[in-house]
Every structure is written in structure tokens, then in C-alpha cells.
Design a protein around this motif. Structure first.
Motif, short mmCIF file in Angstrom:
data_model
loop_
_atom_site.label_atom_id
_atom_site.label_comp_id
_atom_site.label_asym_id
_atom_site.label_seq_id
_atom_site.Cartn_x
_atom_site.Cartn_y
_atom_site.Cartn_z
N SER A 155 0.04 11.73 1.37
CA SER A 155 1.04 10.66 1.30
C SER A 155 0.31 9.39 0.87
N PHE A 156 -0.05 9.40 -0.42
CA PHE A 156 -0.88 8.32 -0.97
C PHE A 156 0.00 7.23 -1.58
N TRP A 157 -0.07 6.05 -1.00
CA TRP A 157 0.64 4.89 -1.53
C TRP A 157 -0.37 3.77 -1.68
N TRP A 158 0.00 2.73 -2.39
CA TRP A 158 -0.88 1.55 -2.48
C TRP A 158 -0.01 0.31 -2.29
N ARG A 159 -0.40 -0.53 -1.37
CA ARG A 159 0.30 -1.81 -1.15
C ARG A 159 -0.75 -2.91 -1.05
N GLY A 160 -0.50 -3.98 -1.79
CA GLY A 160 -1.43 -5.12 -1.78
C GLY A 160 -1.40 -5.86 -0.45
N HIS A 161 -2.35 -6.76 -0.29
CA HIS A 161 -2.52 -7.52 0.94
C HIS A 161 -1.23 -8.23 1.35
N SER A 162 -0.54 -8.82 0.37
CA SER A 162 0.65 -9.65 0.67
C SER A 162 1.81 -8.81 1.21
N TYR A 163 1.75 -7.49 1.04
CA TYR A 163 2.83 -6.62 1.54
C TYR A 163 3.13 -6.91 3.01
N TYR A 164 2.06 -7.15 3.77
CA TYR A 164 2.23 -7.35 5.22
C TYR A 164 2.57 -8.79 5.59
N ASP A 165 2.82 -9.64 4.56
CA ASP A 165 3.23 -11.01 4.87
C ASP A 165 4.73 -11.11 5.19
N LEU A 166 5.52 -10.07 4.84
CA LEU A 166 6.95 -10.09 5.19
C LEU A 166 7.07 -10.13 6.71
N TRP A 167 8.04 -10.90 7.22
CA TRP A 167 8.08 -11.24 8.65
C TRP A 167 8.04 -10.05 9.59
N PHE A 378 4.47 -14.96 7.91
CA PHE A 378 5.78 -14.42 8.28
C PHE A 378 6.83 -14.84 7.23
N ALA A 379 6.67 -14.38 5.99
CA ALA A 379 7.60 -14.76 4.91
C ALA A 379 8.97 -14.12 5.13
N GLN A 380 10.04 -14.87 4.85
CA GLN A 380 11.40 -14.34 4.99
C GLN A 380 11.70 -13.33 3.88
N ASN A 381 11.21 -13.62 2.68
CA ASN A 381 11.40 -12.73 1.53
C ASN A 381 10.14 -12.75 0.68
N LEU A 382 9.88 -11.65 -0.02
CA LEU A 382 8.77 -11.62 -0.98
C LEU A 382 9.38 -11.22 -2.32
N SER A 383 8.95 -11.88 -3.40
CA SER A 383 9.54 -11.53 -4.70
C SER A 383 8.87 -10.28 -5.28
N GLY A 384 9.56 -9.65 -6.22
CA GLY A 384 9.02 -8.44 -6.87
C GLY A 384 9.92 -7.25 -6.63
#
Ligand SMILES: NC(=O)c1ccc[n+]([C@@H]2O[C@H](COP(=O)([O-])OP(=O)(O)OC[C@H]3O[C@@H](n4cnc5c(N)ncnc54)[C@H](O)[C@@H]3O)[C@@H](O)[C@H]2O)c1
Length: 388
Positions: A155-167, A378-384
Motif C-alpha cells: 500500500s505504497f502512497w506518497w504525501r508531502g510534508h504539508s499533507y499533515y497541515d490540514l487541521w 492546523f490549516a482549514q483547507n489546503l489547495s490542490g
């Protein structure tokens, strides 16, 4: 006509609405609920077919609305159980996004509410409806590969550092766990669907590249199975759950006594020489039989979320059962809970996990879970765009 309320109108609600848009003769989206109602208003602009849906900010406002038949929960994991149980107890059918819930106790509360009120409960597992996964399962069910000896789940995925900035991401309290619960949930569901419950699990969870998250970004688990007519005694499965894999090359390989099959689809079938080494030629007759069976399976009319929503609407229309129900979602959570418990306690976990186990409840699991790092954004929304 099935009247539907969608609770949570963020990223994943788009996939649900794209599906419902093809079924306007069968269902109608009459309400949207979001604690950030502007997200619901945005969805109404994106999808003209729901322009008439009413928007509210608290699900309790529509709990007793008798015009609503089905509630589709697309909120973060920490509130799945509360909202699902409330609507089931109010006499509505419920669809809930993955992961079903943050613990087995929450799953059991949802299943009990569905049973008590005789309502449908379905957990999103849209990968079961992928053509290659669906066909792999059907081919496995023929028994042509012999008893299963090993499964490899990448189950290989890739998520950048900012992924975990969503609240709500990156904490045990709101996300319920890391990539094992929220990403590998798809592949662990497939494995449970194909092989059932193992006897025991060993695992290690780790955080290697996301120092802005409490939760794991990598885990490796080994599952051991007792023998049955389908599985060799002592068969093993290795499950890697990751958001640190460039290329996201995902696969599920099942090795049987006579052949290996997988998604993406590939077949191999060795035959032994007198000394046990493989012959230069493989078992071409069996390879052909497997390829012919797989190739003759019909394509599903839809894929992903659309296929699963069609499956759920059909179950409601015909009085049947959905392909992914509460028990399926619960098995997946049980395997994931066992992976967490094995890693946290540093020893193998025997299944099933009982309701007296400290890891049975959300409180028990979150109290014992390691905080790899502190979450700071704790961002409310992330763009992309998002990818499922
Ligand atoms: N099946 C898949 O492939 C897939 C992919 C992505 C996300 N998901 C799942 O979907 C769920 C939502 O994820 P997302 O990416 O859409 O998140 P998101 O943050 O984009 O959207 C969640 C929405 O729910 C709203 N919300 C939060 N709490 C609420 C409450 N109590 N009542 C009503 N609304 C509330 C938020 O305001 C937001 O609009 C999660 O469980 C996630 O794991 C599934």
C-alpha cells in the motif's frame, strides 16, 4: 426515489457527487451538512443538479427529517461513529467513508444501531469495485491457484510534508491513526475480503519523513493464518502501509500452492524438476486457464465510488445487501488495531481482539499510541487536487 443527505462536503464529497450525478433518476440530494457551510455552498455551485439542496451546519437539524432516507457521511474519521449511530437510530440508512471509525468499539456501536433499527450500513471501500481487484477476487475464489501460502500487500502512497497541515490530519484524536488507518485501509480491506481474518499479527509502525504529525507514515506488518480449505496452515501476508513511497507502485500479490496471481494482473506457475528446482517451462496449461478465466470476466459498468454507490442504491432498491457492509469495515479496523497494538506493545497480537482489550476503545488506543512528533499547523483547507 431515494432522498439523500451528505454530511461533510470537503474533498471526498466530490467523488460521491460525481457518482450520484449519474443516478438522478434513482436518487436526489436534498440536504448538505457542513460545519463550514461555505464548503456546501461551493459544492452546490460545482454540481447544478443539487442546487435545490438545503444547507445546514449541524447534522442534528436534519436528524428527524422524515423525507431523508439515506445519509452519506464524508466527515473526518473522529466523528463517523457519532453521526452514523445518530442517523441509524433516527431510522435512516447510512453510508460512511473510510475508515469506518477510529476503534472497534465505535464500529460495534454503529453495527448495533444498524441491526436494532434494521437499516443498511455500508462502508466505503471503492477499490473493491476496481475492475482488476474485482477480477482478482473472482479468480482467487475459483481455487485454481491452490491454497494460499503468501500475500504481499504494497500500500505504497506518497504525501508531502504539508499533507499533515490540514487541521484534522496527523493526530490520534482526530485522524485516528496514520497511513495504516487512512491509506492502507483500502488494501487491508482487499486483503480481509480475499483471505479473511488471520490468527495473529506482528508489526512495527514508524514516522520517517513527517515531523509535523503525531501519527505513523510507514508501517510493516506480518499476518499469520491458520489453515482452511483455501489457506495453507501457517500462510503469511506482509502488509506495508506507507505515505513515503515515490512512484506509489501499489500491488497485491497472492501466491498459491500452484500459481501466483495479482493486481496489477500477472500470472506465474512453476513446475518442479525431480530435484525440486523449477523447470525452465512453466505450467502453461494452468496459466492459460487462469488468464482465460480472468479475461472472460465482464467489466463492471462503473468504477470506484460510482460503482459502490450504484451497489448501495441497488441494495436499497432490491432489499439486498451491499458488497461492503458494517462487518467488512469492522474486520479492516480490527486488522489495523492489531497492527497498532502489536507495534505499541512490541509483541504479537492474537485475533480476535476482545471487547475487554485496552485497544478496543478509541480512548484506550489513543492513550497508548506513540506521538512521533508534535503537530503544529492546523490549516482549514489546503489547495490542490486529491487522488484516491
Ligand atoms: N475513499 C477514499 O479514497 C477517500 C479519499 C479521501 C478521503 N476519504 C475520507 O473521507 C473523509 C473526509 O475526508 P476529506 O478529504 O473529504 O476531508 P475534508 O477536510 O476535505 O472534508 C471534510 C468536511 O467535513 C466537514 N466537517 C467536519 N466535521 C463535521 C461535522 N461534525 N459535521 C459536518 N461536517 C463536518 C468539514 O468542514 C469539511 O468540509 C475522511 O474519513 C477521509 O478518510 C476517503
Amino acid at each position: 426515489m431515494i432522498n439523500i443527505a451528505i454530511i461533510g462536503t470537503g474533498n471526498i464529497s466530490r467523488m460521491h457527487l460525481e457518482g450520484y450525478a449519474g443516478f438522478t433518476g434513482r436518487c436526489s440530494i436534498t440536504a448538505l451538512v457542513d460545519t463550514a457551510p461555505e464548503n456546501a455552498e461551493k459544492r452546490k455551485k460545482d454540481f447544478p443538479f443539487i442546487a435545490e439542496a438545503k444547507v445546514v451546519s449541524d447534522y442534528k437539524e436534519i436528524l428527524n427529517d422524515t423525507s431523508i432516507d439515506l445519509v452519506d457521511i464524508c466527515t473526518p474519521p473522529f466523528c463517523h461513529a457519532e453521526i452514523a449511530a445518530a442517523f441509524l437510530n433516527a431510522g435512516k440508512h447510512v453510508i460512511v467513508e473510510k475508515p469506518m471509525a477510529a476503534s472497534l468499539e465505535e464500529c460495534d456501536r454503529m453495527i448495533a444501531a444498524a441491526e436494532k433499527n434494521k437499516k443498511l450500513l455500508s462502508v466505503i471501500a471503492q477499490n473493491r469495485f476496481r475492475g482488476d481487484v474485482h477480477k482478482l477476487k473472482s479468480t482467487l475464489d475459483t481455487g485454481l491457484i491452490g491454497r494460499v501460502v503468501h500475500a504481499q500487500v504494497d500500500s505504497f502512497w506518497w504525501r508531502g510534508h504539508s499533507y499533515y497541515d490540514l487541521w484534522w490530519r496527523g493526530t490520534w484524536d482526530t485522524e485516528g491513526g496514520g497511513c495504516t488507518l487512512n491509506h492502507a485501509v483500502h488494501h487491508i480491506d482487499m486483503l480481509g475480503w480475499m483471505l479473511g481474518r488471520p490468527a495473529e499479527i506482528n508489526a512495527i509502525i514508524s514516522n520517517t519523513a513527517h515531523d509535523n504529525a503525531e501519527v505513523e507514515d510507514l508501517s510493516v506488518a506480518i499476518l499469520r493464518y491458520n489453515g482452511s480449505d483455501r489457506i495453507a496452515n501457517g500462510a503469511l501476508a506482509q502488509v506495508t502501509s506507507s505515505v513515503v513511497h515515490h512512484g506509489e507502485e501499489q500491488q497485491l500479490i497472492v501466491q498459491g500452492e500452484k500459481a501466483r496471481i495479482s493486481f496489477p494482473w500477472r500470472v506465474a506457475a512453476h513446475l518442479a524438476q525431480p530435484n525440486g528446482f523449477p523447470k525452465p517451462e512453466q505450467n502453461e496449461a494452468l496459466i492459460k486457464e487462469l488468464n482465460d478465466f480472468y479475461g472472460a470476466l465482464p467489466d463492471l459498468p462503473y468504477g470506484g465510488h460510482t460503482a459502490q454507490l450504484d451497489n448501495i442504491l441497488t441494495a436499497l432498491e432490491t432489499g439486498g445487501s451491499p458488497l461492503s457492509g458494517g462487518a467488512d469495515g469492522r474486520l479492516t479496523i480490527e486488522l489495523i488495531t492489531a497492527i497498532y497494538k502489536a507495534s505499541i506493545e512490541g509483541r504479537k497480537v492474537t485475533l480476535p481482539i476482545g471487547n475487554d482489550d485496552p485497544f478496543y476503545t478509541t480512548e484506550g488506543l489513543t492513550k497508548k499510541a506513540p506521538r512521533f512528533y508534535q503537530k503544529t499547523a492546523f490549516a482549514q483547507n489546503l489547495s490542490g487536487d486529491i487522488k484516491t
